[in-house]
Structure formats: C-alpha cells, structure tokens
Design a protein around this motif. Structure first.
Motif, PDB file in Angstrom:
ATOM      1  N   GLN A 286       3.902   5.545  -5.617  1.00 60.53           N
ATOM      2  CA  GLN A 286       3.873   5.591  -7.087  1.00 60.53           C
ATOM      3  C   GLN A 286       2.774   6.534  -7.583  1.00 60.53           C
ATOM      4  OE1 GLN A 286       5.942   4.295  -9.361  1.00 60.53           O
ATOM      5  NE2 GLN A 286       7.230   3.565  -7.697  1.00 60.53           N
ATOM      6  N   GLN A 287       1.624   6.521  -6.938  1.00 57.13           N
ATOM      7  CA  GLN A 287       0.540   7.414  -7.333  1.00 57.13           C
ATOM      8  C   GLN A 287       0.902   8.862  -7.061  1.00 57.13           C
ATOM      9  OE1 GLN A 287      -2.927   5.931  -5.316  1.00 57.13           O
ATOM     10  NE2 GLN A 287      -3.334   4.405  -6.912  1.00 57.13           N
ATOM     11  N   GLY A 288       1.657   9.102  -5.987  1.00 53.80           N
ATOM     12  CA  GLY A 288       2.112  10.451  -5.668  1.00 53.80           C
ATOM     13  C   GLY A 288       3.093  10.966  -6.706  1.00 53.80           C
ATOM     14  N   LYS A 289       3.941  10.088  -7.255  1.00 55.20           N
ATOM     15  CA  LYS A 289       4.904  10.492  -8.277  1.00 55.20           C
ATOM     16  C   LYS A 289       4.201  10.814  -9.590  1.00 55.20           C
ATOM     17  CE  LYS A 289       8.991   8.055  -6.636  1.00 55.20           C
ATOM     18  NZ  LYS A 289       9.968   7.003  -6.926  1.00 55.20           N
ATOM     19  N   THR A 290       3.210  10.023  -9.949  1.00 50.58           N
ATOM     20  CA  THR A 290       2.525  10.249 -11.229  1.00 50.58           C
ATOM     21  C   THR A 290       1.592  11.443 -11.155  1.00 50.58           C
ATOM     22  OG1 THR A 290       0.785   8.676 -10.640  1.00 50.58           O
ATOM     23  CG2 THR A 290       2.628   7.827 -11.899  1.00 50.58           C
TER      24      THR A 290
ATOM     25  N   LYS B  54       0.832  -1.198   0.000  1.00 55.96           N
ATOM     26  CA  LYS B  54       0.000   0.000   0.000  1.00 55.96           C
ATOM     27  C   LYS B  54       0.870   1.253   0.000  1.00 55.96           C
ATOM     28  CE  LYS B  54      -3.937   2.064   2.467  1.00 55.96           C
ATOM     29  NZ  LYS B  54      -3.795   3.281   1.770  1.00 55.96           N
ATOM     30  N   GLU B  55       1.935   1.234   0.788  1.00 58.46           N
ATOM     31  CA  GLU B  55       2.847   2.381   0.817  1.00 58.46           C
ATOM     32  C   GLU B  55       3.504   2.592  -0.542  1.00 58.46           C
ATOM     33  OE1 GLU B  55       5.566   1.618   3.993  1.00 58.46           O
ATOM     34  OE2 GLU B  55       4.075   2.029   5.550  1.00 58.46           O
ATOM     35  N   LYS B  56       3.926   1.502  -1.200  1.00 56.74           N
ATOM     36  CA  LYS B  56       4.546   1.620  -2.519  1.00 56.74           C
ATOM     37  C   LYS B  56       3.548   2.142  -3.551  1.00 56.74           C
ATOM     38  CE  LYS B  56       8.765   0.123  -2.026  1.00 56.74           C
ATOM     39  NZ  LYS B  56       9.932   0.927  -2.368  1.00 56.74           N
ATOM     40  N   ILE B  57       2.316   1.657  -3.482  1.00 55.87           N
ATOM     41  CA  ILE B  57       1.292   2.124  -4.431  1.00 55.87           C
ATOM     42  C   ILE B  57       1.008   3.599  -4.205  1.00 55.87           C
ATOM     43  CG2 ILE B  57      -1.166   1.937  -5.022  1.00 55.87           C
ATOM     44  CD1 ILE B  57      -0.871  -1.109  -4.566  1.00 55.87           C
ATOM     45  N   ASP B  58       0.884   3.999  -2.949  1.00 54.31           N
ATOM     46  CA  ASP B  58       0.656   5.414  -2.644  1.00 54.31           C
ATOM     47  C   ASP B  58       1.831   6.261  -3.110  1.00 54.31           C
ATOM     48  OD1 ASP B  58      -1.782   4.792  -1.531  1.00 54.31           O
ATOM     49  OD2 ASP B  58      -1.048   4.828   0.553  1.00 54.31           O
TER      50      ASP B  58
END
Length: 91
Positions: free
Chosen positions: A85-89, A79-83
């Motif tokens: 990655q979404q923050g970067k995009t 979940k932290e990695k997905i968040d």
C-alpha cells in the motif's frame, strides 16, 4: 444504546456457561470403589491423572506453538500488505 447491553449480557452468559462446563468437566467423578477397601484405585487414579497432565501439557504446547506460528504468518502478511500500500501511494 440498548444493543451493546444485550450483546454484553449475552457474552457474559456464554462465558459463564463455558466456565461452568469446564469446571464440571474437570471436577473429579465420584468414586464408587471407596467402600470396598481396595487401595489400588487411588494409585491407579494417580497414574491416570499423571498421564492426563502430560497429555494436557503436550497439547497446550502444541496449541501455543501453533498460535505463535499463526501470529508470525499474519504479521508477515500484514507487513507485506502495508509495504504494498505504501508503494502504491508513493509511486
């Protein structure tokens, strides 16, 4: 096309070898004391099997608790990695 068949057959061989090993390990050993007329060996084996059942149950609960804990940690990390990655995009 042929590679997956070899992998499947190899996997099945390993699976059934493990299953056969488990059956061999858990099967009761032949009792050499049956002919001597002592009734205590049956009672002793019952107590030993009861102790084994308790020990096995305890070990299984520890294993399940460890699996749940590991799954929760992995889910949190994903979940932290997905968040991240979404923050970067989005940014």
């Amino acid at each position: 096309m042929r590679g997956w068949r070899i992998k499947l057959v190899s996997l099945l061989i390993v699976y059934f070898a493990g299953f056969a090993t488990a059956i061999y390990t858990l099967a009761p050993a032949p009792d050499n004391h049956r002919g001597n007329g002592s009734g205590g060996s049956l009672l002793d084996s019952a107590f030993k099997s009861n102790e084994f059942a308790k020990s096995f149950n305890s070990g299984m609960h520890k294993c399940i608790d460890f699996g749940k804990d590991a799954a929760c940690r992995v889910a949190k990390a994903l979940k932290e990695k997905i968040d991240e990655q979404q923050g970067k995009t989005d940014g």
